[in-house]
Design an enzyme around this catalytic site. Sequence first.
Site, PDB file in Angstrom:
ATOM      1  N   HIS A 311       0.849  -1.183   0.000  1.00 58.74           N
ATOM      2  CA  HIS A 311       0.000   0.000   0.000  1.00 58.74           C
ATOM      3  C   HIS A 311       0.882   1.230   0.000  1.00 58.74           C
ATOM      4  O   HIS A 311       1.949   1.225   0.617  1.00 58.74           O
ATOM      5  CB  HIS A 311      -0.910   0.005   1.241  1.00 58.74           C
ATOM      6  CG  HIS A 311      -2.063   0.935   1.098  1.00 58.74           C
ATOM      7  ND1 HIS A 311      -1.963   2.264   1.411  1.00 58.74           N
ATOM      8  CD2 HIS A 311      -3.315   0.729   0.637  1.00 58.74           C
ATOM      9  CE1 HIS A 311      -3.129   2.843   1.161  1.00 58.74           C
ATOM     10  NE2 HIS A 311      -3.957   1.933   0.680  1.00 58.74           N
ATOM     11  N   ASP A 368      -7.987  -5.510   0.330  1.00 56.56           N
ATOM     12  CA  ASP A 368      -8.493  -6.340  -0.762  1.00 56.56           C
ATOM     13  C   ASP A 368      -8.091  -7.800  -0.641  1.00 56.56           C
ATOM     14  O   ASP A 368      -8.632  -8.646  -1.346  1.00 56.56           O
ATOM     15  CB  ASP A 368      -8.013  -5.790  -2.111  1.00 56.56           C
ATOM     16  CG  ASP A 368      -8.689  -4.481  -2.423  1.00 56.56           C
ATOM     17  OD1 ASP A 368      -9.873  -4.350  -2.085  1.00 56.56           O
ATOM     18  OD2 ASP A 368      -8.020  -3.593  -2.985  1.00 56.56           O
TER      19      ASP A 368
END
Length: 434
Positions: A311, A368
């Site tokens: 991320h 996710d």
Amino acid sequence: MSQSNTGTFTLTDNASGESYELPVIPGTLGPSVIDVRKLYAQTGHFTYDPGFTSTGSCESGLTYIDGDVGQLLHRGYSIEDLAEKSDFMEVCHLLLNGELPTPKEKEKFVHDVTYHTMLHEQLANFYRGFRRDAHPMAIMCGVVGGLSAFYHDSTDIHDEHQRMVASFRLIAKMPTIAAMAYKYSVGQPFNYPRNDLSYAENFLYMMFAVPAEEYVISPTVARAMDRIFILHADHEQNASTSTVRLAGSSGANPFACIAAGVASLWGPAHGGANEAVLNMLQQIGHKDNIPEFIERAKDKDDPFRLMGFGHRVYKNYDPRAKVMQKSCHEVLEELNLDDPLLELAMELEKLALSDPYFVEKKLFPNVDFYSGIVLKALGFPTSMFTVLFAVARTVGWVAQWKEMIEEPGQKIGRPRQLYTGPTARDYVPLEKRG
Ligand code: CMC
């Protein structure tokens, strides 16, 4: 550049010896920013930050992320608390209005949103123009953009009431648009929304009910759906939110801006990752194949990446992933499902997190990584995963768009560049070329 203790940075041009004072603006949390708004006028230089890795693009009071400790706050409330104790409508109220609602405010808010769940009947014609095998995100881009052709009475961005109505319309209609995209792809009739149901229940009903049978909504599934919406509601200045802000900065109407957000979200590096994770797990297929895929992810000559890992902001575990992982176990247990993909995902996570490449680069599972497994358990086809993200993120986009429009002195977003193309040259007539 040197920092003085008066809250300014001093920038020295070593060529000319000139120094410039740059103000430092503190926030309530997180790093303060160096204000470079007058830099070009003072020095004749732009700053250079492709990918915006060190650039604050706006001032915002909505969402705070501390990527080093893995913290996510909406208006000061932790995502863990909101996911555990709140519901999606409360979170929408919080993001849009700044505070959790009182019971009376909540009742009115839920009513105001619910009142707008239906779509103009003519919008159904849009769907028939798409191929049956169109990706539902392609349909979402088109239909959401098309809303501005139907709701002319809420496109004046300078009218506070119209801004609020447009916000309610978008939050209320996204589940209807999304469910219709799905129904169209499977050749089933559209379901009209049911305003006696909660936001999550109504969405499940529009997705999965068929006229031939009674549809019973499982409270476990409805709760898991609601939690997924909460976890995706907003996430600071990510690619799609920044797209919405940039589109809106020109004065474009809110429906057009949210359609731009939907398009940006679709990419596999952003909202498309949940679909990509499930495809990847299916491709891996068996635990024995995990090391091979980890090696591929580390190989710079191979474009393959471990989807659902890494991320831009979180350099510690994504707090949403923790909630999602817990939810995943709960859902599978309560629905009495045994998904081998969950076992595969957990093994992949374990092996990746013990690999020096992932440890050194601080690549942890993101939201996710587990959401696809939950969504699959809830009965959603893979192609709908990013659509669900879009439904949930609409409130964040709308709240960020409103915050920007309501900021005094708001300006059109207009980045500059480092030009590396040819310098000025003379035009050569066609017959003299080659
Ligand atoms: N697998 C293998 N290597 C990776 C991965 C990954 N998933 N993610 C990052 N890296 C490596 C990357 O190759 C780079 O290595 P090096 O420094 O040697 O060049 C280093 O880690 C830093 O990566 P980056 O691409 O410079 O980082 P970024 O901040 O630009 O990208 C990201 C962040 C999320 C796009 C990226 O980690 C990625 O592509 N992850 C997979 C897609 C994904 O799961 N996206 C969902 C994000 S969370 C939901 C959302 O907000 O939309």
